[in-house]
Design an enzyme around this catalytic site. Structure first.
Site: not given
Ligand code: GAR
Length: 191
Positions: A14, A16, A90, A104, A106
């Site tokens: 989490g 982000n 989703i 989202n 990525h």
């Molecule tokens: C992030 O890098 C995001 O882009 C990725 O998961 C990570 C979560 O990091 N999402 C995906 O790969 C979706 N396909 P965080 O929990 O530190 O925010």
């Protein structure tokens, strides 16, 4: 600008989500009303608590039976959903109810390196394995297929020969933290 109430969906660490909580903490028209997670042990729940953002945990069954989730989103008066490291597809009822209102992020340059199973370090490993000279981030609208919705923002970063899974993941996280809150704000301000 019209008042916007966000729900963040996240499954893991989490970082982000935390940048989003921080960025909109005292915002005049955008407010993070809640954090939803499929993972009761997710670190993101602790991050949410530190910003006084209420958390809601659900299981597969809750997620499928739409009343549960829609009821929570209704109670919080949510009009936009932000996915921040959320790993489940989703479901149709959410896409239908929040048409073009789910964003989202990525950790690569879509349409390459997307799709089912492509999340977090799996993405960076695939990018490194394929010998790319650059990677980056993509922010896009969500539809019913993994990583196929309309792209609204991309930013690139070079990959050098010394990069490892960890250094690439770190570069990408930095880009995400700088851009995701700002792009959300800009996108919502166009309404
Ligand atoms: C992030 O890098 C995001 O882009 C990725 O998961 C990570 C979560 O990091 N999402 C995906 O790969 C979706 N396909 P965080 O929990 O530190 O925010």
């Amino acid at each position: 600008m019209k008042q916007q109430n966000l729900a963040i969906f996240a499954s893991g660490n989490g970082t982000n989500a935390e940048e989003i909580f921080k960025y909109f903490k005292d915002h005049h028209s955008i407010s993070v009303k809640g954090l939803l997670t499929n993972n009761p042990k997710a670190q993101v729940l602790n991050r949410a608590a530190r910003y006084d953002v209420p958390g809601f945990t659900f299981n597969r069954e809750d997620f499928r039976s739409k009343h549960h989730i829609l009821e929570v989103l209704h109670q919080w008066n949510i009009n936009t959903i932000i996915l921040a490291g959320f790993l489940w597809l989703i479901p149709e009822y959410l896409i239908h109810r929040f048409q073009d209102r789910i964003l989202n992020i990525h950790p690569a340059l879509l349409p390459k390196f997307g799709g089912k199973g492509m999340y977090g370090k799996h993405v960076h490993q695939a990018v490194l394995d394929s010998g790319q000279e650059e990677s980056g981030i993509t922010i896009h609208l969500v539809n019913d297929q993994y990583d196929r919705g309309r792209i609204i923002f991309q930013e690139r970063c070079p990959i050098d020969s010394q990069d490892t899974l960890d250094t690439l993941a770190e570069k990408i996280h930095k880009l995400e933290h700088v851009h995701y809150p700002r792009v959300i704000e800009q996108w919502l301000s166009m309404e």
